[in-house]
Design a protein around this motif. Structure first.
Motif, mmCIF file in Angstrom:
data_model
loop_
_atom_site.group_PDB
_atom_site.id
_atom_site.type_symbol
_atom_site.label_atom_id
_atom_site.label_comp_id
_atom_site.label_asym_id
_atom_site.label_seq_id
_atom_site.Cartn_x
_atom_site.Cartn_y
_atom_site.Cartn_z
ATOM 1 N N LYS A 1 -12.384 7.077 -8.688
ATOM 2 C CA LYS A 1 -11.250 8.626 -8.166
ATOM 3 C C LYS A 1 -12.192 10.260 -8.646
ATOM 4 O O LYS A 1 -12.947 10.152 -9.165
ATOM 5 C CB LYS A 1 -10.245 8.635 -9.171
ATOM 6 C CG LYS A 1 -9.651 7.583 -8.145
ATOM 7 C CD LYS A 1 -8.210 7.732 -8.825
ATOM 8 C CE LYS A 1 -7.315 6.117 -8.315
ATOM 9 N NZ LYS A 1 -5.296 6.712 -8.387
ATOM 10 N N THR A 2 -11.653 10.705 -7.444
ATOM 11 C CA THR A 2 -12.168 12.533 -7.612
ATOM 12 C C THR A 2 -11.024 13.195 -7.400
ATOM 13 O O THR A 2 -10.120 13.475 -6.992
ATOM 14 C CB THR A 2 -13.617 12.373 -6.492
ATOM 15 O OG1 THR A 2 -12.863 12.621 -5.218
ATOM 16 C CG2 THR A 2 -14.796 11.181 -6.989
ATOM 17 N N VAL A 3 -11.670 14.585 -8.657
ATOM 18 C CA VAL A 3 -10.946 15.474 -7.848
ATOM 19 C C VAL A 3 -11.796 16.372 -7.551
ATOM 20 O O VAL A 3 -12.269 17.068 -7.930
ATOM 21 C CB VAL A 3 -9.947 16.125 -9.725
ATOM 22 C CG1 VAL A 3 -9.458 17.529 -9.211
ATOM 23 C CG2 VAL A 3 -9.411 14.897 -10.064
ATOM 24 N N GLN B 1 -7.040 19.268 -6.310
ATOM 25 C CA GLN B 1 -6.390 17.824 -5.758
ATOM 26 C C GLN B 1 -7.307 16.954 -5.990
ATOM 27 O O GLN B 1 -8.380 16.953 -5.400
ATOM 28 C CB GLN B 1 -5.882 18.315 -4.013
ATOM 29 C CG GLN B 1 -5.454 19.434 -3.682
ATOM 30 C CD GLN B 1 -4.784 20.202 -2.217
ATOM 31 O OE1 GLN B 1 -6.102 18.763 -1.138
ATOM 32 N NE2 GLN B 1 -3.669 20.251 -1.936
ATOM 33 N N PRO B 2 -6.582 15.380 -5.903
ATOM 34 C CA PRO B 2 -7.473 14.406 -5.965
ATOM 35 C C PRO B 2 -8.304 14.449 -4.409
ATOM 36 O O PRO B 2 -7.929 14.848 -3.250
ATOM 37 C CB PRO B 2 -5.813 12.885 -5.873
ATOM 38 C CG PRO B 2 -4.567 13.927 -6.279
ATOM 39 C CD PRO B 2 -5.432 15.651 -5.761
ATOM 40 N N LEU C 1 -4.876 14.863 -13.945
ATOM 41 C CA LEU C 1 -5.382 15.953 -14.262
ATOM 42 C C LEU C 1 -4.701 16.650 -13.027
ATOM 43 O O LEU C 1 -4.674 18.154 -13.465
ATOM 44 C CB LEU C 1 -6.375 16.105 -13.587
ATOM 45 C CG LEU C 1 -7.768 17.951 -14.085
ATOM 46 C CD1 LEU C 1 -7.871 17.527 -15.716
ATOM 47 C CD2 LEU C 1 -9.700 16.838 -13.786
ATOM 48 N N CYS C 2 -4.774 16.029 -11.429
ATOM 49 C CA CYS C 2 -4.099 17.424 -10.687
ATOM 50 C C CYS C 2 -2.648 17.856 -10.550
ATOM 51 O O CYS C 2 -2.467 19.296 -10.558
ATOM 52 C CB CYS C 2 -3.934 16.889 -9.411
ATOM 53 S SG CYS C 2 -5.803 16.611 -8.621
ATOM 54 N N GLY C 3 -2.208 16.782 -11.536
ATOM 55 C CA GLY C 3 -0.082 17.324 -11.868
ATOM 56 C C GLY C 3 -0.288 18.505 -12.320
ATOM 57 O O GLY C 3 0.526 18.842 -12.867
ATOM 58 N N ILE C 4 -1.163 18.650 -13.709
ATOM 59 C CA ILE C 4 -0.702 19.405 -14.909
ATOM 60 C C ILE C 4 -1.294 21.133 -13.795
ATOM 61 O O ILE C 4 -1.016 22.258 -14.336
ATOM 62 C CB ILE C 4 -1.658 19.501 -16.128
ATOM 63 C CG1 ILE C 4 -3.358 19.603 -15.425
ATOM 64 C CG2 ILE C 4 -2.252 18.591 -16.534
ATOM 65 C CD1 ILE C 4 -4.447 20.182 -16.776
#
Length: 110
Positions: free
Chosen positions: A58-60, A49-50, A29-32
């Motif tokens: 995990k979180t964003v 960011q993660p 998700l952060c990569g996009i």
């Protein structure tokens, strides 16, 4: 008139407490929202960011300033969480996210 926007955290747990899959969803998700620098290395956006793991999930972290730059991206991230039944936590803090993943206050100090 600007709507009320907040920093928020997407937590990789569904409303029923099940872990969201795939296991690398936060990085994807952060990569996009990332970009490649002059050194040809991918860099996460300073606004998406993660985040730290929470309860083993995990979180964003999403910075509210993203709304000022690209409201559609801000709404995409909110809708991603809602569409996948993920837990959301709206953050009251005034601090923001830096490129290094550390939080800084508005004057730029840690």
């Amino acid at each position: 008139m600007k709507p009320n926007v907040h920093n928020f955290l997407i937590i990789g747990l569904t409303s029923e407490g099940k872990r969201f899959r795939p296991s690398d969803w936060a990085e994807r998700l952060c990569g996009i929202m990332s970009q490649f620098g002059a050194d040809h290395k991918m860099r996460y956006s300073p606004y998406v960011q993660p985040g730290p793991d929470e309860n083993g999930a995990k979180t964003v972290r999403v910075d509210a300033r993203l709304y000022d730059i690209e409201p559609l991206a801000y709404h995409f991230l909110l809708n991603f969480a809602k569409d996948n039944d993920l837990q959301l936590r709206f953050l009251e803090e005034e601090s923001s996210i830096s490129n290094g993943g550390e939080r800084k206050n508005e004057k730029g100090s840690l």
